[in-house]
Write an enzyme that holds these catalytic residues in place. Structure first.
Site, PDB file in Angstrom:
ATOM      1  NE  ARG A  57      -1.713  -2.451   2.668  1.00 34.34           N
ATOM      2  CZ  ARG A  57      -1.875  -3.714   2.277  1.00 34.34           C
ATOM      3  NH1 ARG A  57      -2.915  -4.070   1.605  1.00 34.34           N
ATOM      4  NH2 ARG A  57      -0.972  -4.646   2.583  1.00 34.34           N
ATOM      5  CB  THR A  58       3.536   2.530   2.202  1.00 31.58           C
ATOM      6  OG1 THR A  58       2.785   2.205   3.364  1.00 31.58           O
ATOM      7  CG2 THR A  58       4.260   3.848   2.413  1.00 31.58           C
ATOM      8  CE  LYS A  86      27.126  -3.684  -7.800  1.00 29.13           C
ATOM      9  NZ  LYS A  86      27.333  -2.592  -8.772  1.00 29.13           N
ATOM     10  NE  ARG A 107       7.243   0.729   4.676  1.00 27.15           N
ATOM     11  CZ  ARG A 107       6.023   0.188   4.681  1.00 27.15           C
ATOM     12  NH1 ARG A 107       5.858  -1.080   4.352  1.00 27.15           N
ATOM     13  NH2 ARG A 107       4.975   0.906   5.021  1.00 27.15           N
ATOM     14  CG  HIS A 135       3.742   3.983   8.558  1.00 26.94           C
ATOM     15  ND1 HIS A 135       3.824   4.806   7.443  1.00 26.94           N
ATOM     16  CD2 HIS A 135       3.358   2.763   8.097  1.00 26.94           C
ATOM     17  CE1 HIS A 135       3.506   4.093   6.373  1.00 26.94           C
ATOM     18  NE2 HIS A 135       3.227   2.863   6.735  1.00 26.94           N
TER      19      HIS A 135
HETATM   20  C1  NCD Z   1       1.872  -1.171   8.031  1.00 25.06           C
HETATM   21  C2  NCD Z   1       3.368  -0.993   8.158  1.00 25.06           C
HETATM   22  O1  NCD Z   1       4.127  -1.265   7.226  1.00 25.06           O
HETATM   23  O2  NCD Z   1       3.753  -0.535   9.227  1.00 25.06           O
HETATM   24  N1  NCD Z   1       1.409  -1.317   6.725  1.00 25.06           N
HETATM   25  C3  NCD Z   1       1.156  -0.190   5.975  1.00 25.06           C
HETATM   26  O3  NCD Z   1       2.016   0.613   5.721  1.00 25.06           O
HETATM   27  N2  NCD Z   1      -0.112  -0.001   5.564  1.00 25.06           N
HETATM   28  C4  NCD Z   1       1.292  -2.166   8.955  1.00 25.06           C
HETATM   29  C5  NCD Z   1       1.847  -3.560   9.021  1.00 25.06           C
HETATM   30  O4  NCD Z   1       2.789  -3.934   8.318  1.00 25.06           O
HETATM   31  O5  NCD Z   1       1.295  -4.335   9.795  1.00 25.06           O
END
Ligand code: NCD
Length: 309
Positions: A57-58, A86, A107, A135
């Protein structure tokens, strides 16, 4: 009004005021009109998407948002295949990619990685999740979803359920909720309670959550439940994970018996939400994921100070 977001980073909710959160949400509402048809306000702009951890999703909603704005994206969905393999350091990868793009989303499994990127780079950096810490863009879409579904956030009783120790979504959301007038219930097994540092921070900001492990009562009392996956990958010891892997399940029966609160989840769900809730009107987690697009369109527009078309 001058755009105070221009050229800044989006790393943690901690340094965001209620007004700033509302500016992004208001902008997101404007962006709804371009969500499916697109616009050209970001034409010529490039966003870097550096994902060192899995994401559906992100990553995809950030990409969709940038493309709907008329811009484009470059990056990687996992470090395999990049020079990280590497032995290149995160700092060197960041410095390099910043030569190619105007804005970056990162991320990474290390807490503080996004802050490091922001300190290192001159372009705006958005935190797409740093370990169990933050997040913040998920929180923007969570707040936006609550406001859209319930009309407002103030006055609501909100239950955060599941893994409150390791889930970064609930940490960021709890921080944001200190900016609103809400009742907060924290529902988790003992081993997954919210960490003390955050509880202290919430108290200092005037939010005194009620902690419980009683799912029935925390469903009955809530206007909305925000459920989370037990974060398997964050447990230092897998045997500890196994003890809580099936700690709770939300199903249709539980919701129907307890006043049918709104049900949110950042997704992915594993076994904490039964699919028998999916056809209920109050389960909005796929719409919530969809809201990631206008919200991220809004944030990118503000950080790049794009024309408000
Ligand atoms: C979450 C995350 O990556 O922290 N997912 C997201 O970004 N929608 C939640 C999760 O991984 O459980």
């Amino acid at each position: 009004m001058p755009n105070t977001f221009e050229g800044t980073d989006f790393i943690t909710i901690r340094d965001k005021t209620r007004e700033e959160l509302e500016i992004v949400m208001d902008k997101a509402r404007q962006m709804e009109q371009y969500r499916n048809v697109g616009t050209d306000s970001a034409r010529g702009h490039l966003m870097g998407t550096l994902f060192f951890e899995p994401s559906t999703r992100t990553r995809i909603s950030f990409q969709a948002a940038m493309k709907r704005l008329g811009g484009d994206t470059v990056g990687f969905p996992s470090p395999e295949g990049s020079s990280v393999q590497k032995g290149e350091t995160l700092a060197d990868t960041l410095r390099t990619v910043s030569q190619y793009v105007d804005i970056l989303v990162l991320r990474h499994p290390s807490e503080g990685s996004a802050k490091l990127a922001a300190e290192l780079l001159d372009i705006p950096v958005m935190n797409g999740g740093d370990g169990s810490a933050n997040h913040p863009t998920q929180t923007l879409l969570d707040l936006y979803t609550i406001r859209k579904e319930l009309g407002k956030i103030d006055g609501k009783t909100i239950t955060l359920a599941g893994d409150l120790r390791y889930s970064r979504t609930t940490r960021s959301l709890a921080r944001a909720l200190t900016r609103f007038d809400v009742e907060l219930i924290l529902n988790s097994p003992e081993q997954l309670k919210m960490k003390e540092d955050l509880l202290v921070e919430l108290e200092e900001k005037g939010l005194s959550p009620k902690e419980t492990n009683d799912l029935e009562s925390s469903t009955a009392e809530a206007d909305l439940i925000y459920a989370t996956r037990i974060q398997k990958e964050r447990f230092p010891d897998i045997s500890e994970y196994k003890k809580v892997a099936h700690a709770y399940e939300i199903d249709k029966d539980l919701l129907e018996k307890n006043g049918e609160p709104l049900l949110l989840h950042p997704l992915p769900r594993v076994n904490e939400i039964n699919t028998d809730v999916d056809d209920m009107d109050n389960t909005v987690f796929f719409n919530q994921a969809g809201n990631g697009v206008p919200v991220r369109m809004a944030l990118i527009s503000l950080l790049l100070d794009l024309p408000g078309r």
